[in-house]
Design a protein around this motif. Structure first.
Motif: not given
Length: 362
Positions: A96-123
């Motif tokens: 269905k359409t909503w499954q395609v949109v949500l699948g692509k949204y969550f993948s982009a959002y998950a990679f966005y979270i990965i981009l900020w993981l290196p900042m946890l090493l700053y302390p």
């Protein structure tokens, strides 16, 4: 396996297993390091009241690369599928359409979270620096970076909330067009507009409707959360806007899909109507090539035109004068006699003596 999870894994793999995702990660980390070096220089010059993360997120470089992350992540999510034609094939499957949109949204959002993981090493940078200095030079540098758990938890919370809405905006822009460049331009335009709407009270001062712009100001939310002041109103705002943007995206894709199906049916009906008209052989052949009409139906449609053409040829033959009859046996005998005489003359020429040939040449 759920279709949403399948699409999520496929799209996330396209980020992690291709150079495209690693280039984005390198770009973000390079600009984060610039912000970190400027922050460390400020801490070296004078003691600061706020924590290190507060200065990193308020550096002039932060909003520059932060807004550009989302076009890079989302501009090819649905636009590339639309351009290559695989989106329509994907939507015609049981998915269905909503499954395609949500699948692509969550993948982009998950990679966005990965981009900020290196900042946890700053302390841990201060402790690692002290160990390296002690191991190389033999003394303890005593570097200490101010670190408060509330600041880091609040900063990461607001980054995740803002990223959720901005990623949804990127997915919406990607669903509007088949061009990745246009999708990126629409995304960055909407994000810059939202960012500057929060700065209207700063530019124009306080006025009766200024509270609306304070409520949606991303910079003010980031200031409060990175200082450890967690408020539930921004949480409700960003979650609501994320759900609303995704709903609008799903609805727009359904409308576009319905319009595409209606256009295809209209073209098929118009082609059949043109093929049914007498004397329109071109429409018949276009129908065969583009619409897949059965051969029996094509023969039935072409029969009147073929009969009309044959009748015209018969009528033309009746009005034309008859050609004179040719006696083929007599003509063949005359031609055979001419060829025999030529052969005999050639043989007689070769039988003549050489001195007679020389006299004839002189």
């Amino acid at each position: 396996m759920s279709p949403v999870l399948t699409i999520f894994r496929k799209e996330l793999r396209s980020y992690v297993m291709t150079p495209y995702g690693w280039v984005i990660l390198a770009f973000v980390m390079a600009l984060q390091s610039v912000s970190l070096s400027g922050t460390l220089k400020a801490f070296q010059l004078a003691p600061q009241k706020e924590g290190i993360l507060f200065f990193i997120l308020h550096s002039p470089m932060f909003w520059f690369y932060f807004l550009f992350i989302f076009p890079l992540l989302t501009m090819r999510s649905l636009a590339e599928e639309e351009k290559t034609g695989t989106l329509e094939s994907l939507l015609t499957t049981p998915i269905k359409t909503w499954q395609v949109v949500l699948g692509k949204y969550f993948s982009a959002y998950a990679f966005y979270i990965i981009l900020w993981l290196p900042m946890l090493l700053y302390p841990l940078l201060a402790d690692w620096s002290n160990l390296i200095v002690q191991w190389i030079y033999g003394y303890d540098a005593g570097m200490v970076l101010p670190y408060r758990l509330a600041d880091w938890a609040g900063a990461y919370a607001i980054l995740l909330l803002i990223g959720a809405w901005f990623t949804a905006i990127g997915i919406f822009a990607s669903s509007m067009t088949g061009s990745q460049i246009i999708s990126g331009i629409i995304t960055i335009g909407l994000l810059v507009l939202i960012f500057f709407m929060g700065l209207i009270p700063v530019v124009w001062g306080e006025f009766p409707a200024a509270g609306i712009f304070h409520y949606m100001s991303c910079s003010e939310h980031l200031d409060r959360f990175s200082a450890g002041l967690v408020d539930t109103r921004p949480v409700v705002f960003y979650l609501t806007m994320t759900v609303l943007t995704l709903a609008v995206t799903i609805r727009s894709r359904r409308v576009a899909q319905a319009q595409g199906q209606g256009r295809a049916q209209g073209q098929g009906q118009s082609g059949q109507a043109q093929a049914g008209q007498p004397g329109r052989g071109r429409g018949i052949f276009c129908l065969v090539r583009g619409r897949g009409v059965p051969h029996a139906e094509v023969a039935e449609l072409a029969a009147p035109r073929r009969a009309h053409k044959q009748g015209g040829q018969a009528e033309k033959a009746q009005h034309e004068p008859a050609a004179p009859a040719i006696d083929r046996p007599g003509r063949n005998e005359a031609r055979h006699g001419q060829m025999q005489a030529a052969r005999e003359q050639k043989a007689a020429f070769h039988r003549q003596p050489q001195h007679k040939l020389a006299e004839k040449d002189q």
